[in-house]
Design a protein around this motif. Structure first.
Motif, PDB file in Angstrom:
ATOM      1  N   GLN A  88       0.835  -1.200   0.000  1.00 13.56           N
ATOM      2  CA  GLN A  88       0.000   0.000   0.000  1.00 13.56           C
ATOM      3  C   GLN A  88       0.872   1.253   0.000  1.00 13.56           C
ATOM      4  O   GLN A  88       0.562   2.229  -0.679  1.00 13.56           O
ATOM      5  N   PHE A  89       1.948   1.235   0.766  1.00 15.81           N
ATOM      6  CA  PHE A  89       2.844   2.390   0.805  1.00 15.81           C
ATOM      7  C   PHE A  89       3.471   2.620  -0.557  1.00 15.81           C
ATOM      8  O   PHE A  89       3.546   3.761  -1.032  1.00 15.81           O
ATOM      9  N   ALA A  90       3.925   1.553  -1.212  1.00 15.84           N
ATOM     10  CA  ALA A  90       4.541   1.702  -2.537  1.00 15.84           C
ATOM     11  C   ALA A  90       3.522   2.225  -3.543  1.00 15.84           C
ATOM     12  O   ALA A  90       3.852   3.086  -4.372  1.00 15.84           O
ATOM     13  N   THR A  91       2.295   1.737  -3.467  1.00 15.32           N
ATOM     14  CA  THR A  91       1.252   2.207  -4.380  1.00 15.32           C
ATOM     15  C   THR A  91       0.972   3.694  -4.180  1.00 15.32           C
ATOM     16  O   THR A  91       0.880   4.451  -5.155  1.00 15.32           O
ATOM     17  N   LEU A  92       0.852   4.115  -2.943  1.00 12.40           N
ATOM     18  CA  LEU A  92       0.611   5.529  -2.661  1.00 12.40           C
ATOM     19  C   LEU A  92       1.786   6.393  -3.100  1.00 12.40           C
ATOM     20  O   LEU A  92       1.592   7.492  -3.629  1.00 12.40           O
ATOM     21  N   TYR A  93       3.000   5.922  -2.900  1.00  6.27           N
ATOM     22  CA  TYR A  93       4.193   6.687  -3.286  1.00  6.27           C
ATOM     23  C   TYR A  93       4.241   6.876  -4.800  1.00  6.27           C
ATOM     24  O   TYR A  93       4.470   7.979  -5.290  1.00  6.27           O
ATOM     25  N   VAL A  94       4.005   5.803  -5.546  1.00  7.57           N
ATOM     26  CA  VAL A  94       4.033   5.904  -7.010  1.00  7.57           C
ATOM     27  C   VAL A  94       2.912   6.807  -7.510  1.00  7.57           C
ATOM     28  O   VAL A  94       3.119   7.639  -8.404  1.00  7.57           O
ATOM     29  N   TYR A  95       1.736   6.691  -6.937  1.00 12.02           N
ATOM     30  CA  TYR A  95       0.604   7.513  -7.350  1.00 12.02           C
ATOM     31  C   TYR A  95       0.889   8.998  -7.129  1.00 12.02           C
ATOM     32  O   TYR A  95       0.656   9.829  -8.007  1.00 12.02           O
ATOM     33  N   THR A  96       1.415   9.352  -5.966  1.00  9.67           N
ATOM     34  CA  THR A  96       1.706  10.765  -5.696  1.00  9.67           C
ATOM     35  C   THR A  96       2.876  11.262  -6.529  1.00  9.67           C
ATOM     36  O   THR A  96       2.892  12.405  -6.958  1.00  9.67           O
ATOM     37  N   TYR A  97       3.865  10.406  -6.777  1.00 11.74           N
ATOM     38  CA  TYR A  97       5.015  10.819  -7.583  1.00 11.74           C
ATOM     39  C   TYR A  97       4.590  11.085  -9.018  1.00 11.74           C
ATOM     40  O   TYR A  97       5.030  12.054  -9.640  1.00 11.74           O
ATOM     41  N   LEU A  98       3.734  10.245  -9.587  1.00  7.74           N
ATOM     42  CA  LEU A  98       3.282  10.451 -10.961  1.00  7.74           C
ATOM     43  C   LEU A  98       2.398  11.688 -11.091  1.00  7.74           C
ATOM     44  O   LEU A  98       2.439  12.388 -12.105  1.00  7.74           O
ATOM     45  N   ASN A  99       1.587  11.969 -10.096  1.00  5.74           N
ATOM     46  CA  ASN A  99       0.724  13.142 -10.152  1.00  5.74           C
ATOM     47  C   ASN A  99       1.469  14.430  -9.837  1.00  5.74           C
ATOM     48  O   ASN A  99       0.942  15.512 -10.046  1.00  5.74           O
ATOM     49  N   LEU A 100       2.705  14.312  -9.338  1.00  5.47           N
ATOM     50  CA  LEU A 100       3.490  15.495  -9.018  1.00  5.47           C
ATOM     51  C   LEU A 100       3.863  16.257 -10.277  1.00  5.47           C
ATOM     52  O   LEU A 100       3.876  17.490 -10.297  1.00  5.47           O
ATOM     53  N   PHE A 101       4.161  15.529 -11.349  1.00  6.86           N
ATOM     54  CA  PHE A 101       4.625  16.156 -12.577  1.00  6.86           C
ATOM     55  C   PHE A 101       3.558  16.237 -13.657  1.00  6.86           C
ATOM     56  O   PHE A 101       3.847  16.299 -14.839  1.00  6.86           O
ATOM     57  N   LYS A 102       2.318  16.253 -13.266  1.00  8.13           N
ATOM     58  CA  LYS A 102       1.222  16.361 -14.210  1.00  8.13           C
ATOM     59  C   LYS A 102       1.153  17.794 -14.735  1.00  8.13           C
ATOM     60  O   LYS A 102       1.295  18.757 -13.983  1.00  8.13           O
ATOM     61  N   GLU A 103       0.939  17.923 -16.042  1.00  8.82           N
ATOM     62  CA  GLU A 103       0.856  19.256 -16.621  1.00  8.82           C
ATOM     63  C   GLU A 103      -0.459  19.923 -16.229  1.00  8.82           C
ATOM     64  O   GLU A 103      -1.503  19.297 -16.194  1.00  8.82           O
ATOM     65  N   VAL A 104      -0.362  21.208 -15.951  1.00  7.89           N
ATOM     66  CA  VAL A 104      -1.546  21.983 -15.591  1.00  7.89           C
ATOM     67  C   VAL A 104      -2.175  22.492 -16.878  1.00  7.89           C
ATOM     68  O   VAL A 104      -1.480  22.933 -17.798  1.00  7.89           O
ATOM     69  N   GLU A 105      -3.483  22.415 -16.946  1.00 15.92           N
ATOM     70  CA  GLU A 105      -4.178  22.902 -18.133  1.00 15.92           C
ATOM     71  C   GLU A 105      -3.967  24.405 -18.267  1.00 15.92           C
ATOM     72  O   GLU A 105      -3.941  25.134 -17.284  1.00 15.92           O
ATOM     73  N   LYS A 106      -3.815  24.853 -19.511  1.00 16.23           N
ATOM     74  CA  LYS A 106      -3.576  26.262 -19.764  1.00 16.23           C
ATOM     75  C   LYS A 106      -4.852  27.050 -19.506  1.00 16.23           C
ATOM     76  O   LYS A 106      -5.909  26.736 -20.051  1.00 16.23           O
ATOM     77  N   GLN A 107      -4.767  28.036 -18.624  1.00 16.40           N
ATOM     78  CA  GLN A 107      -5.908  28.864 -18.280  1.00 16.40           C
ATOM     79  C   GLN A 107      -6.063  29.988 -19.315  1.00 16.40           C
ATOM     80  O   GLN A 107      -5.082  30.606 -19.724  1.00 16.40           O
ATOM     81  N   PRO A 108      -7.269  30.259 -19.757  1.00 18.00           N
ATOM     82  CA  PRO A 108      -7.452  31.367 -20.717  1.00 18.00           C
ATOM     83  C   PRO A 108      -7.251  32.715 -20.017  1.00 18.00           C
ATOM     84  O   PRO A 108      -7.631  32.909 -18.873  1.00 18.00           O
ATOM     85  N   ILE A 109      -6.613  33.630 -20.718  1.00 19.19           N
ATOM     86  CA  ILE A 109      -6.405  34.982 -20.199  1.00 19.19           C
ATOM     87  C   ILE A 109      -7.603  35.818 -20.632  1.00 19.19           C
ATOM     88  O   ILE A 109      -7.849  36.009 -21.827  1.00 19.19           O
TER      89      ILE A 109
END
Length: 132
Positions: A88-109
């Motif tokens: 469970q710890f390894a699963t949570l670590y991988v999940y948070t690590y992968l979501n750390l570098f997720k691209e943020v959607e470009k917000q319209p100006i």
């Protein structure tokens, strides 16, 4: 309002624990195929045929006992007893690590095509106010 909900919720949980641990017995006495007596807390009353059966050695009366058993063991645990399994710890670590570098959607100006108004006069020079 929060305290009222807390009291109601805790009382409900206490009653749930109480009723899940209660055991009781239901006794039934039949004389032939006819139900003569049902009892939950005391012993059942025997019919008159019960005394005659001893003399005549017939078995027409019978007693039926149903036991409703409650939960015998309650597990009391504390915060120190809670441990995460390594998987469970390894699963949570991988999940948070992968979501750390997720691209943020470009917000319209919203004011991208806005052009400022034309200046009639240079107000700073007119009033002799300069940023130093």
């Amino acid at each position: 309002m929060k305290k009222v909900f807390h009291k109601i919720f805790s009382s409900t949980l206490a009653l749930l624990v109480l009723f899940s641990t209660v055991s009781f017995t239901v006794e039934k006495h039949y004389c032939g195929d006819v139900l003569v007596d049902v009892s939950m807390f005391t012993s059942v009353e025997k019919c008159a045929m019960e005394n005659m059966e001893v003399l005549l050695k017939m078995n027409c009366c019978k007693d039926e006992v149903n036991v409703v058993k409650g939960q015998d063991e309650l597990k009391l645990s504390s915060i120190e007893d809670v441990k995460l399994a390594p998987l469970q710890f390894a699963t949570l670590y991988v999940y948070t690590y992968l979501n750390l570098f997720k691209e943020v959607e470009k917000q319209p100006i919203p004011f991208n095509n806005y052009s400022p108004p034309n200046l009639v006069a240079n107000i700073q020079a007119l009033h002799q106010v300069f940023i130093i």
